[in-house]
Design an enzyme around this catalytic site. Sequence first.
Site, PDB file in Angstrom:
ATOM      1  N   PRO A   2     -56.382   0.850   3.706  1.00 51.32           N
ATOM      2  CA  PRO A   2     -55.931   1.593   2.537  1.00 51.32           C
ATOM      3  C   PRO A   2     -57.094   1.866   1.582  1.00 51.32           C
ATOM      4  O   PRO A   2     -57.830   0.947   1.217  1.00 51.32           O
ATOM      5  CB  PRO A   2     -54.903   0.648   1.905  1.00 51.32           C
ATOM      6  CG  PRO A   2     -54.423  -0.200   3.033  1.00 51.32           C
ATOM      7  CD  PRO A   2     -55.626  -0.392   3.904  1.00 51.32           C
ATOM      8  N   GLU A   3     -57.277   3.133   1.222  1.00 53.79           N
ATOM      9  CA  GLU A   3     -58.326   3.498   0.292  1.00 53.79           C
ATOM     10  C   GLU A   3     -57.703   3.824  -1.061  1.00 53.79           C
ATOM     11  O   GLU A   3     -56.510   3.598  -1.274  1.00 53.79           O
ATOM     12  CB  GLU A   3     -59.142   4.661   0.861  1.00 53.79           C
ATOM     13  CG  GLU A   3     -59.839   4.280   2.167  1.00 53.79           C
ATOM     14  CD  GLU A   3     -60.753   5.369   2.714  1.00 53.79           C
ATOM     15  OE1 GLU A   3     -60.948   6.396   2.030  1.00 53.79           O
ATOM     16  OE2 GLU A   3     -61.260   5.202   3.838  1.00 53.79           O
TER      17      GLU A   3
END
Length: 269
Positions: A2-3
């Site tokens: 997840p960014e």
Amino acid sequence: MPELPEVETTRRGIHPYVEHNTIRSVTIRERRLRWPVSDELTTLSMALVHKLERRAKYLILHLPKGYIIIHLGMSGNLRVVENNTPIGKHDHVDLNMNDGKIIRYNDPRRFGSVLWVKDWESHSLFSKLGPEPLEASFNADYLHKQAKDKTTGIKQFIMDNKNVVGVGNIYANEALFLSGIHPKRPAGKLSKKRISKFVDHIKKTLETAITQGGTTLKDFVGGDGKPGYFQQQLKVYGRGGQPCTECKTTLKEIRLGQRSTVYCPKCQH
């Protein structure tokens, strides 16, 4: 992993169920995450959440006597579930809210973290972070100054959290393509004009990804359990060997800093 857009999507998804709500208790089923889950969390009782914010890829819950810091790691997610929802294999931590809802932390790879701290701003996790990419402080003047005389390739430079936070691999690839910049071009060799264009595309790429709910490449889901849809708009990431969407040249895939990097040899220079 997840960014920033995925973490911001999660923040927005759980915000209505957390901010100004009360944590009745915390249930810990697995402490062995990237760092051990803080023992202090089990002592929380009827703690009001004053604020939920994001800094870089961290979510921070402001409580009366301290802060809960959550990082999703490689595969983690937070979901809002009912209190009778069956417990899954990788459901490690529950924030049991006073209204009966549960904020459930799930992490198959256990590279995330759930920590309790007294003061988050002075914590070592945050002390050396650069500006947020969507804030006004991240602009062409700032980035041009930071990049001056730097020989590091621009892709690795922009992914360094000391320069700016949250521009992860997916979005660095995309913003460089839209800006027509080769990922290996030395950061210090870029003109102010090209830096300005790059900054604009970083902001637009991240904003679009947040609007689309992030990018689901493997196992990311938002706070509502739904996947992100930005992957449908990817121009280069994950498309090595395929034709460029602009000029039809075959996209090239290389490794930079142990990360997959895809670019167009014709469009990016």
